[in-house]
Design a protein around this motif. Sequence first.
Motif, PDB file in Angstrom:
ATOM      1  N   ALA A 101      41.989  41.684  39.647  1.00  0.00           N
ATOM      2  CA  ALA A 101      40.271  41.589  39.378  1.00  0.00           C
ATOM      3  C   ALA A 101      39.858  42.915  38.737  1.00  0.00           C
ATOM      4  O   ALA A 101      40.325  44.034  39.312  1.00  0.00           O
ATOM      5  CB  ALA A 101      40.915  40.596  40.828  1.00  0.00           C
TER       6      ALA A 101
ATOM      7  N   THR B  96      35.007  39.153  38.963  1.00  0.00           N
ATOM      8  CA  THR B  96      34.286  38.924  40.477  1.00  0.00           C
ATOM      9  C   THR B  96      33.365  39.455  40.285  1.00  0.00           C
ATOM     10  O   THR B  96      33.054  41.058  39.832  1.00  0.00           O
ATOM     11  CB  THR B  96      35.189  39.327  41.442  1.00  0.00           C
ATOM     12  OG1 THR B  96      35.173  39.929  41.667  1.00  0.00           O
ATOM     13  CG2 THR B  96      36.827  38.523  41.000  1.00  0.00           C
TER      14      THR B  96
ATOM     15  N   ASP C 109      33.023  40.146  46.485  1.00  0.00           N
ATOM     16  CA  ASP C 109      33.859  39.265  46.443  1.00  0.00           C
ATOM     17  C   ASP C 109      35.188  39.685  46.365  1.00  0.00           C
ATOM     18  O   ASP C 109      36.554  39.113  46.353  1.00  0.00           O
ATOM     19  CB  ASP C 109      33.944  37.807  45.315  1.00  0.00           C
ATOM     20  CG  ASP C 109      32.716  37.225  45.611  1.00  0.00           C
ATOM     21  OD1 ASP C 109      32.122  37.493  47.065  1.00  0.00           O
ATOM     22  OD2 ASP C 109      31.826  36.597  44.963  1.00  0.00           O
TER      23      ASP C 109
ATOM     24  N   THR D 184      37.995  39.393  48.353  1.00  0.00           N
ATOM     25  CA  THR D 184      39.011  38.441  49.177  1.00  0.00           C
ATOM     26  C   THR D 184      39.673  37.705  48.135  1.00  0.00           C
ATOM     27  O   THR D 184      41.163  36.617  48.247  1.00  0.00           O
ATOM     28  CB  THR D 184      37.552  37.304  48.692  1.00  0.00           C
ATOM     29  OG1 THR D 184      36.942  37.967  50.202  1.00  0.00           O
ATOM     30  CG2 THR D 184      37.790  36.350  49.895  1.00  0.00           C
ATOM     31  N   TYR D 185      39.250  37.638  46.358  1.00  0.00           N
ATOM     32  CA  TYR D 185      40.320  37.025  45.698  1.00  0.00           C
ATOM     33  C   TYR D 185      42.071  37.547  45.469  1.00  0.00           C
ATOM     34  O   TYR D 185      42.783  37.477  45.732  1.00  0.00           O
ATOM     35  CB  TYR D 185      39.835  37.623  44.111  1.00  0.00           C
ATOM     36  CG  TYR D 185      39.200  36.496  43.356  1.00  0.00           C
ATOM     37  CD1 TYR D 185      38.770  35.397  43.024  1.00  0.00           C
ATOM     38  CD2 TYR D 185      37.521  36.446  43.999  1.00  0.00           C
ATOM     39  CE1 TYR D 185      37.875  34.647  42.686  1.00  0.00           C
ATOM     40  CE2 TYR D 185      36.867  36.378  43.264  1.00  0.00           C
ATOM     41  CZ  TYR D 185      36.772  34.333  42.992  1.00  0.00           C
ATOM     42  OH  TYR D 185      36.153  34.008  42.494  1.00  0.00           O
TER      43      TYR D 185
ATOM     44  N   TYR E  87      43.527  36.716  49.229  1.00  0.00           N
ATOM     45  CA  TYR E  87      44.092  35.137  49.095  1.00  0.00           C
ATOM     46  C   TYR E  87      45.098  34.610  48.043  1.00  0.00           C
ATOM     47  O   TYR E  87      45.974  34.363  47.646  1.00  0.00           O
ATOM     48  CB  TYR E  87      43.309  34.459  49.377  1.00  0.00           C
ATOM     49  CG  TYR E  87      42.463  33.610  50.496  1.00  0.00           C
ATOM     50  CD1 TYR E  87      42.889  32.936  51.948  1.00  0.00           C
ATOM     51  CD2 TYR E  87      41.310  35.031  51.287  1.00  0.00           C
ATOM     52  CE1 TYR E  87      42.109  33.208  52.689  1.00  0.00           C
ATOM     53  CE2 TYR E  87      40.368  34.509  51.883  1.00  0.00           C
ATOM     54  CZ  TYR E  87      41.258  33.129  53.006  1.00  0.00           C
ATOM     55  OH  TYR E  87      40.503  33.296  54.409  1.00  0.00           O
TER      56      TYR E  87
ATOM     57  N   ALA F  23      44.874  35.373  44.883  1.00  0.00           N
ATOM     58  CA  ALA F  23      44.258  34.855  43.573  1.00  0.00           C
ATOM     59  C   ALA F  23      44.423  35.338  42.377  1.00  0.00           C
ATOM     60  O   ALA F  23      43.988  35.187  41.670  1.00  0.00           O
ATOM     61  CB  ALA F  23      42.588  34.441  43.698  1.00  0.00           C
ATOM     62  N   ALA F  24      43.981  36.869  42.731  1.00  0.00           N
ATOM     63  CA  ALA F  24      44.220  37.593  42.297  1.00  0.00           C
ATOM     64  C   ALA F  24      45.602  39.115  42.748  1.00  0.00           C
ATOM     65  O   ALA F  24      45.642  38.822  43.789  1.00  0.00           O
ATOM     66  CB  ALA F  24      43.647  38.929  41.995  1.00  0.00           C
TER      67      ALA F  24
ATOM     68  N   ASN G 188      47.416  42.457  46.431  1.00  0.00           N
ATOM     69  CA  ASN G 188      47.968  41.366  47.618  1.00  0.00           C
ATOM     70  C   ASN G 188      49.667  41.665  48.699  1.00  0.00           C
ATOM     71  O   ASN G 188      50.470  42.147  47.468  1.00  0.00           O
ATOM     72  CB  ASN G 188      48.273  40.004  46.883  1.00  0.00           C
ATOM     73  CG  ASN G 188      48.080  38.924  48.047  1.00  0.00           C
ATOM     74  OD1 ASN G 188      49.489  38.629  47.532  1.00  0.00           O
ATOM     75  ND2 ASN G 188      47.764  38.807  48.214  1.00  0.00           N
TER      76      ASN G 188
END
Length: 221
Positions: free
Chosen positions: A12, A57, A61, A64-65, A68, A70-71, A193
């Motif tokens: 991201a 992004t 935000d 948050t990616y 979770y 998503a990245a 993450n």
Amino acid sequence: MTSADMDYLTIALPKGKLFAPSVDLLSKIGVSANDVHEKSRKLVISNEEKKVRFIITKTGDLPTYVEYGAADIGIIGKDVLLEESKDVYELLDLKFGLCRLMVAVPQALKKDKISDYAHMRVATKYPNVAERFFREMGIQMEIIKLNGSIELAPMVGLAEIIVDIVETGRTLKENQLLEIAQIHKATARFIANRVSMKMKFDRIHGIVEDLKCLLESEDKQ
Ligand code: PRP
């Protein structure tokens, strides 16, 4: 995580001031794709050969990616991490994008000490940071959340004080604002993450090590 997700590393990148230096830094260690442009309408850009996927992004935000999954990884300012308090690993201080989270007031409203501003209104993009700062000082304030052009608020009577990032100091100067307290220094951080860190350890660790080497070699120059 699907097996397709396992094959790719999703990175991201934030729109705004950190975008170009982030792309530049990653490309120096061979993590790149064609057409990664901030203004691109395409928000997911893949490099099939290198098995990397970039997503672009909004700054706020981005954590948050990553939280979770998503990245898998991302680059974001410490100021945003302080504001968003997301559950991500902060793996490396990338040293660029230095700025300061500051409290500032119009020159005409300058007072002797910060407690003299109690109960006034604070305009900011960083309501959590501002709230924490004043609470820890035992000063009660009214926080007004805005999304940009924070320096405008005291000029038109929306707030008496602002909490914002200062980079060169030019915006404050041009709007006759004075810094009265520093909350935190901030630079760009490399984040990951928590699950990706376990599942894709080798790839992420490899990137961190490459970035460390690059930063050290640039330091010596
Ligand atoms: C940031 C910040 C200040 C300005 C500070 O705004 O909110 O307004 O940069 O930089 P300076 O000290 O170099 O003048 P940004 O450009 O991100 O736009 P925004 O106000 O719309 O959020």
